[in-house]
Scaffold this active site. Sequence first.
Site, PDB file in Angstrom:
ATOM      1  N   TRP A 228      -3.210  -4.417  10.105  1.00  0.00           N
ATOM      2  CA  TRP A 228      -2.718  -4.629   8.740  1.00  0.00           C
ATOM      3  C   TRP A 228      -2.880  -3.464   7.794  1.00  0.00           C
ATOM      4  CZ3 TRP A 228      -6.414  -4.356   4.981  1.00  0.00           C
ATOM      5  CH2 TRP A 228      -7.719  -4.756   5.269  1.00  0.00           C
TER       6      TRP A 228
ATOM      7  N   GLU B 192      -5.628 -13.896   9.748  1.00  0.00           N
ATOM      8  CA  GLU B 192      -6.300 -15.167   9.448  1.00  0.00           C
ATOM      9  C   GLU B 192      -5.430 -16.356   9.866  1.00  0.00           C
ATOM     10  OE1 GLU B 192      -7.355 -12.346   7.602  1.00  0.00           O
ATOM     11  OE2 GLU B 192      -9.093 -12.916   8.785  1.00  0.00           O
TER      12      GLU B 192
ATOM     13  N   TRP C 106     -12.764  -0.384  -4.699  1.00  0.00           N
ATOM     14  CA  TRP C 106     -11.636  -0.924  -3.934  1.00  0.00           C
ATOM     15  C   TRP C 106     -10.445   0.028  -3.917  1.00  0.00           C
ATOM     16  CZ3 TRP C 106     -13.036  -4.746  -0.910  1.00  0.00           C
ATOM     17  CH2 TRP C 106     -12.058  -5.467  -0.221  1.00  0.00           C
TER      18      TRP C 106
ATOM     19  N   ASN D  12      -9.755  -8.697  12.958  1.00  0.00           N
ATOM     20  CA  ASN D  12     -10.593  -9.668  13.662  1.00  0.00           C
ATOM     21  C   ASN D  12      -9.825 -10.384  14.775  1.00  0.00           C
ATOM     22  OD1 ASN D  12      -9.331 -10.964  11.123  1.00  0.00           O
ATOM     23  ND2 ASN D  12      -9.756 -12.723  12.425  1.00  0.00           N
TER      24      ASN D  12
ATOM     25  N   ARG E 105     -15.406  -1.338   8.708  1.00  0.00           N
ATOM     26  CA  ARG E 105     -15.792  -2.476   7.871  1.00  0.00           C
ATOM     27  C   ARG E 105     -17.177  -3.002   8.270  1.00  0.00           C
ATOM     28  NH1 ARG E 105     -11.161  -6.820   6.276  1.00  0.00           N
ATOM     29  NH2 ARG E 105     -12.338  -8.754   6.533  1.00  0.00           N
TER      30      ARG E 105
ATOM     31  N   ASP F  35     -15.812 -11.440  10.919  1.00  0.00           N
ATOM     32  CA  ASP F  35     -14.576 -10.919  10.313  1.00  0.00           C
ATOM     33  C   ASP F  35     -14.696  -9.442   9.972  1.00  0.00           C
ATOM     34  OD1 ASP F  35     -11.893 -11.103   9.438  1.00  0.00           O
ATOM     35  OD2 ASP F  35     -12.560 -11.295   7.357  1.00  0.00           O
TER      36      ASP F  35
ATOM     37  N   SER G 170       0.440  -7.840   9.331  1.00  0.00           N
ATOM     38  CA  SER G 170      -0.688  -8.532   8.708  1.00  0.00           C
ATOM     39  C   SER G 170      -0.619 -10.009   9.102  1.00  0.00           C
ATOM     40  CB  SER G 170      -0.619  -8.420   7.191  1.00  0.00           C
ATOM     41  OG  SER G 170      -0.537  -7.082   6.789  1.00  0.00           O
ATOM     42  N   GLY G 171      -1.752 -10.712   8.961  1.00  0.00           N
ATOM     43  CA  GLY G 171      -1.767 -12.154   9.243  1.00  0.00           C
ATOM     44  C   GLY G 171      -2.892 -12.578  10.165  1.00  0.00           C
TER      45      GLY G 171
ATOM     46  N   ARG H 134       0.792  -1.231   0.000  1.00  0.00           N
ATOM     47  CA  ARG H 134       0.000   0.000   0.000  1.00  0.00           C
ATOM     48  C   ARG H 134       0.822   1.278   0.000  1.00  0.00           C
ATOM     49  NH1 ARG H 134      -3.166  -3.590   3.095  1.00  0.00           N
ATOM     50  NH2 ARG H 134      -4.804  -4.352   1.730  1.00  0.00           N
TER      51      ARG H 134
HETATM   52 CA    CA Z   1      -9.762 -10.512   8.864  1.00  0.00          CA
END
Ligand code: CA
Length: 585
Positions: free
Chosen positions: A258, A194, A492, A276, A341, A318, A191-192, A132
């Site tokens: 993230w 999940e 997006w 999440n 979100r 999520d 990030s990560g 980004r």
């Molecule tokens: Ca997520």
Amino acid sequence: MKKTTLALLVLTAGASASATRAAVTVADIENDAQTTGDVLSWGMGTEGQRYSPLTAINTTTIKRLVPAWSYSYGGEKQRGQEAQPLVVNGRMFVTASYSRIYAIDTKTGRRLWQYEHRLPEGIMPCCDVINRGAAVFDNLVIYATLDAQLVALDQATGKVVWKEKIDDYAAGYSASAAPIIAKGLLLTGVSGGEFGIIGRVEARDPKTGKMVWSRPTVEGHMGYKFDAAGGKAENGISGTVNASWPGDLWKVGGAATWLGGTYDARTGLAYFGTGNPAPWNSHLRPGDNLYSCSTVAIDVATGQIKWHFQGTPNDGWDYDGVNEFVTFDMNGKRFGAKADRNGFFYVLDANTGKFERGFPFVKKLTWATGLDANGRPIFDPANRPGDPVQGTDGKKGTVVTTAPSFLGGKNQMPMAYSPETGYFYVPSNEWGMDIWNEPISYKKGAAYLGAGFTIKTLDAKDIGGDYIGALRAVDPRTGKIVWQITNNAPLWGGVLATKGGLVFWGTPEGYLKAADAKTGKEVWSFQVGTGIVAPPITWEQDGEQYIAVSAGWGGAVPLWGGEVAKKVNTLNQGGSMWVFKLLRD
Ligand code: CA
Ligand code: CA
């Protein structure tokens, strides 16, 4: 003595204009939103307003806006291009898919240098191989990589000055957000979410990459501070162990930072959104699961959490609350706003986090029936996916159909704020999902969800038309959507607002568009040949105003979008920078 110093300063300034270029200072970064000759931070100012005081391109002149140059990132590594470029001293720095970065001459589009970070086998980016953007400080340009490292390069040569590992990519860590500079420190997230990683914010010395402090965003984890000699000392636990998490689940609790953060020099606070809690199956972790799905305000001087505000306690959908917290003035006070979100737009006191106002910015929101006086959601229990243990076979809980989908009322694409109109410009999406829970246990480096899902389009009658994306002008004083421009595919990319009375945004269908910021009338568009999933910027050079945007379809939608992914599977990939300016009269 004083006279001598002054004379030396004048000489140095004269020399730097002709030979070397001025290094980026802490003051330059704090003033970034006001200085129109450069773009030094993600957000066009660390406050994240993405607003420019430039007026040359305006509602009258926009018809003369034409391409100045385009630059291809080359290679076969196309995929999603989500980066915001930076502009410093006539050089543009832009990151691209697969952890690449380019330096380009801003006037001609000529490549100055490019650097491709060598990625190992086995990286685990959840949502395409995107990046980004970068940060600039002194003579360095610094960015994060998909294998969870930070790389600092010399702005002039592209040579690596330092490289530091954030964490273990084999455990699911990655990094794709643009770092920010606050009080002379480099602030980054991870990030990560999940994969059961531990979300955190880290502060480093941008000149060396050495750690200064770390602040975990999962309640129960210890924060640390580091001295120049490499010594490490405890700096207080985030929250209280087991206050909002049962058993040992906090040890792999997610809350990934993230999307990075914003910083307001007036409050001294850095604002990071958190993702999440892990796993997705909320029945395994009764409690609020702090500080997941929250905005966390961190005192940059101490590395302590000053306040937090949680949009989705005990998240079961999520609804990563990573979305950018944008500070702004309203009624003589400093506030911050976030389009979450989860579909709610929040206005909070930027100093204290006190809830001022909250309202949906999407037309269909079913997981909650509203917000209470403190901004806490009033859940609709019928729209929480069921506990698999209570299911008929113990393997799959009740399926619920809920909105927004887990890709959110808004996702990674940053909104803009115009102090001229007083509106936020929110790139939003209307979609729903079927979601259910399954049993899950943590295994290092494996997806840690305990859920299944399918994203679906909504009935036109529920949202007033046949569309998914909608650029919406939102009034933070009233909670009203003042105008909207709908879009067939999900939006997006991010938004740019200008004093020229315009907002700019891109679409997956490949159009960079501009609209009148007051009325929402579309006044300009240009087809770049591939989808746009990145935020535009603007700056001026030699008396001309430029607009730039990265182009290249990809990101999370084609990978996770279920039925919606089918709707966008005709869009072509790409990878290029597009720059525009006014044709002379
Ligand atoms: Ca997520
Ligand atoms: Ca600037």
